[in-house]
Design an enzyme around this catalytic site. Sequence first.
Site, PDB file in Angstrom:
ATOM      1  N   CYS A  66       0.831  -1.211   0.000  1.00  0.00           N
ATOM      2  CA  CYS A  66       0.000   0.000   0.000  1.00  0.00           C
ATOM      3  C   CYS A  66       0.865   1.261   0.000  1.00  0.00           C
ATOM      4  CB  CYS A  66      -0.909  -0.014   1.234  1.00  0.00           C
ATOM      5  SG  CYS A  66      -2.041   1.384   1.268  1.00  0.00           S
ATOM      6  N   CYS A  70       0.548   4.767   6.826  1.00  0.00           N
ATOM      7  CA  CYS A  70      -0.068   4.572   8.151  1.00  0.00           C
ATOM      8  C   CYS A  70       0.919   3.793   9.028  1.00  0.00           C
ATOM      9  CB  CYS A  70      -1.388   3.822   8.016  1.00  0.00           C
ATOM     10  SG  CYS A  70      -2.458   4.518   6.734  1.00  0.00           S
ATOM     11  N   CYS A  73       0.486   0.060  10.364  1.00  0.00           N
ATOM     12  CA  CYS A  73      -0.083  -0.949   9.467  1.00  0.00           C
ATOM     13  C   CYS A  73       0.975  -1.848   8.829  1.00  0.00           C
ATOM     14  CB  CYS A  73      -0.902  -0.257   8.373  1.00  0.00           C
ATOM     15  SG  CYS A  73      -1.737  -1.444   7.297  1.00  0.00           S
ATOM     16  N   CYS A 110     -16.919  -8.448   5.331  1.00  0.00           N
ATOM     17  CA  CYS A 110     -16.200  -7.198   5.068  1.00  0.00           C
ATOM     18  C   CYS A 110     -14.955  -7.487   4.232  1.00  0.00           C
ATOM     19  CB  CYS A 110     -15.823  -6.559   6.395  1.00  0.00           C
ATOM     20  SG  CYS A 110     -14.893  -5.036   6.183  1.00  0.00           S
ATOM     21  N   CYS A 141     -19.738  -5.229   3.392  1.00  0.00           N
ATOM     22  CA  CYS A 141     -18.976  -4.044   3.765  1.00  0.00           C
ATOM     23  C   CYS A 141     -17.680  -4.103   2.975  1.00  0.00           C
ATOM     24  CB  CYS A 141     -18.680  -4.088   5.264  1.00  0.00           C
ATOM     25  SG  CYS A 141     -17.687  -2.693   5.836  1.00  0.00           S
ATOM     26  N   CYS A 201     -19.278   2.724   8.409  1.00  0.00           N
ATOM     27  CA  CYS A 201     -18.565   2.026   9.478  1.00  0.00           C
ATOM     28  C   CYS A 201     -17.296   2.834   9.708  1.00  0.00           C
ATOM     29  CB  CYS A 201     -18.233   0.598   9.032  1.00  0.00           C
ATOM     30  SG  CYS A 201     -17.160  -0.285  10.180  1.00  0.00           S
TER      31      CYS A 201
HETATM   32  N1  SAM Z   1      -6.676   0.523   3.182  1.00  0.00           N
HETATM   33  C1  SAM Z   1      -7.942   0.879   3.637  1.00  0.00           C
HETATM   34  C2  SAM Z   1      -7.910   2.104   4.518  1.00  0.00           C
HETATM   35  O1  SAM Z   1      -7.001   2.276   5.300  1.00  0.00           O
HETATM   36  O2  SAM Z   1      -8.821   2.913   4.396  1.00  0.00           O
HETATM   37  C3  SAM Z   1      -8.662  -0.237   4.341  1.00  0.00           C
HETATM   38  C4  SAM Z   1      -7.956  -1.250   5.203  1.00  0.00           C
HETATM   39  S1  SAM Z   1      -7.258  -0.665   6.716  1.00  0.00           S
HETATM   40  C5  SAM Z   1      -6.373  -2.079   7.212  1.00  0.00           C
HETATM   41  C6  SAM Z   1      -8.616  -0.493   7.818  1.00  0.00           C
HETATM   42  C7  SAM Z   1      -8.341  -0.036   9.225  1.00  0.00           C
HETATM   43  O3  SAM Z   1      -7.763  -1.076   9.994  1.00  0.00           O
HETATM   44  C8  SAM Z   1      -7.377   1.125   9.422  1.00  0.00           C
HETATM   45  O4  SAM Z   1      -7.960   2.350   9.177  1.00  0.00           O
HETATM   46  C9  SAM Z   1      -7.021   0.977  10.887  1.00  0.00           C
HETATM   47  O5  SAM Z   1      -7.946   1.709  11.688  1.00  0.00           O
HETATM   48  C10 SAM Z   1      -7.177  -0.520  11.146  1.00  0.00           C
HETATM   49  N2  SAM Z   1      -5.870  -1.167  11.368  1.00  0.00           N
HETATM   50  C11 SAM Z   1      -4.875  -1.324  10.474  1.00  0.00           C
HETATM   51  N3  SAM Z   1      -3.825  -1.965  11.022  1.00  0.00           N
HETATM   52  C12 SAM Z   1      -4.152  -2.222  12.312  1.00  0.00           C
HETATM   53  C13 SAM Z   1      -3.480  -2.862  13.397  1.00  0.00           C
HETATM   54  N4  SAM Z   1      -2.249  -3.356  13.272  1.00  0.00           N
HETATM   55  N5  SAM Z   1      -4.131  -2.971  14.572  1.00  0.00           N
HETATM   56  C14 SAM Z   1      -5.378  -2.468  14.697  1.00  0.00           C
HETATM   57  N6  SAM Z   1      -6.058  -1.856  13.723  1.00  0.00           N
HETATM   58  C15 SAM Z   1      -5.459  -1.727  12.528  1.00  0.00           C
HETATM   59  C1  DTB Z   2     -11.463  -1.950  11.175  1.00  0.00           C
HETATM   60  O1  DTB Z   2     -11.672  -0.897  11.795  1.00  0.00           O
HETATM   61  N1  DTB Z   2     -10.816  -2.999  11.657  1.00  0.00           N
HETATM   62  C2  DTB Z   2     -10.660  -4.013  10.643  1.00  0.00           C
HETATM   63  C3  DTB Z   2     -11.564  -3.492   9.501  1.00  0.00           C
HETATM   64  N2  DTB Z   2     -11.867  -2.161   9.933  1.00  0.00           N
HETATM   65  C4  DTB Z   2     -11.116  -3.541   8.119  1.00  0.00           C
HETATM   66  C5  DTB Z   2      -9.230  -4.198  10.261  1.00  0.00           C
HETATM   67  C6  DTB Z   2      -8.368  -4.613  11.427  1.00  0.00           C
HETATM   68  C7  DTB Z   2      -6.997  -4.851  10.880  1.00  0.00           C
HETATM   69  C8  DTB Z   2      -6.066  -5.385  11.890  1.00  0.00           C
HETATM   70  C9  DTB Z   2      -4.693  -5.482  11.353  1.00  0.00           C
HETATM   71  C10 DTB Z   2      -4.438  -6.596  10.412  1.00  0.00           C
HETATM   72  O2  DTB Z   2      -4.952  -7.730  10.599  1.00  0.00           O
HETATM   73  O3  DTB Z   2      -3.619  -6.417   9.499  1.00  0.00           O
HETATM   74 FE1  SF4 Z   3      -2.836   1.159   3.422  1.00  0.00          FE
HETATM   75 FE2  SF4 Z   3      -2.792   0.031   5.837  1.00  0.00          FE
HETATM   76 FE3  SF4 Z   3      -3.098   2.650   5.628  1.00  0.00          FE
HETATM   77 FE4  SF4 Z   3      -5.096   1.001   4.853  1.00  0.00          FE
HETATM   78  S1  SF4 Z   3      -4.312   1.272   6.925  1.00  0.00           S
HETATM   79  S2  SF4 Z   3      -4.305   2.795   3.757  1.00  0.00           S
HETATM   80  S3  SF4 Z   3      -3.892  -0.701   4.072  1.00  0.00           S
HETATM   81  S4  SF4 Z   3      -1.274   1.482   4.986  1.00  0.00           S
END
Ligand code: SAM
Ligand code: DTB
Ligand code: SF4
Length: 329
Positions: A66, A70, A73, A110, A141, A201
């Site tokens: 990506c 973030c 992530c 989702c 979703c 959401c």
């Molecule tokens: N890429 C898209 C975005 O960010 O809009 C969708 C997927 S992203 C993984 C969705 C959400 O998962 C993020 O906004 C964040 O709040 C949550 N998230 C990501 N990594 C995480 C982690 N390691 N632990 C907890 N929540 C996480």
């Molecule tokens: C959200 O708020 N939590 C979910 C869903 N929206 C997409 C994602 C959690 C991701 C946790 C980190 C991972 O498994 O990579």
């Molecule tokens: Fe990309 Fe992860 Fe950020 Fe979603 S949360 S935009 S997957 S870097």
Amino acid sequence: MDAVGVERNGGGIAPLRHDWTRIEAQRLYARPFAELMHQAQCIHRLNFDPNHVEMASLLSIKTGGCPEDCSYCSQSAHYDTGVRATRLMHRADVIATAQRAKDAGATRFCMAAAWRSPKGRDLDQVCDMVSAVKGLGMETCVTLGMLTREQAGRLSDAGLDFYNHNVDSSREFYGNIVTTRTLQDRIDTLAHVRDAGLKVCCGGIVGMGERVEDRLGMLTILANLPSHPESVPINLWNVVKGVPVNDTAERPDPISLARLVATARIMMPKSVVRLSAGRQYMTDELQALCFLAGASSIFIGDVLLTTKNPQRDRDANLLDRLGITSGLA
Ligand code: SAM
Ligand code: DTB
Ligand code: SF4
């Protein structure tokens, strides 16, 4: 006031509010624990079945690589986390996974993609997936990053129910964790989603080194959106190696998590609060406390997107001991 109008509370009819101040959120959060939990329970029971928890299932339809930065992530290309980038999954594989999730008791499916925003052809394919999963009789979703108004409309036309897009944290803390998209970018996407008639959401993450004030600032942003999100995921940061957020960040203590859930419940009385990522670190007792505080949705399945989630047997055992109906098979 929300489209849904008014909500009853213990004292009669009160409008859903969109003018919360951080100080008010702090006052609520700091109430004696028994008072806070009682208030949250009363509001929860007026709006939800206290003995039911919704089951959602999550699938990463496009993992890793990506362009966003973030800092929590595993899927950001900016960091070396060991997550391998994949292409968009095939429709048939997505449908088969959704069917298995349905058989396991999930009512919502989702689909998540590690994109800054979807490209034209990719969106066509996701729209196809949405229609097919809807055809299985599940709520749908997707979370695909930022959307234009037109893209939100196409997803809506495909039959999508919810779009997930999180604000992640407070205004003050946000810049510490993401620089490639602003909080305002996210709020703009949420407006496009709403205008397209989709349900929202939207939540965030705790446990990244932010202060309690930041967590409450995040709730204040959510509660002051023009309409409350129908779903509010509260994620406890699932530790990922190789990202700037690191595991020296203090995990919120269990009582403060229950307080946060209760505060969310009171500020957004009709929203479904989901205990999302990080349940793997929570004891059964803490999860029970969060359900009492007003959480009524979880993700089931052994993995979330790239990180762990509690095993099915552990969830089934917990819900059974609490007398909670869920449909978990
Ligand atoms: N890429 C898209 C975005 O960010 O809009 C969708 C997927 S992203 C993984 C969705 C959400 O998962 C993020 O906004 C964040 O709040 C949550 N998230 C990501 N990594 C995480 C982690 N390691 N632990 C907890 N929540 C996480
Ligand atoms: C959200 O708020 N939590 C979910 C869903 N929206 C997409 C994602 C959690 C991701 C946790 C980190 C991972 O498994 O990579
Ligand atoms: Fe990309 Fe992860 Fe950020 Fe979603 S949360 S935009 S997957 S870097």
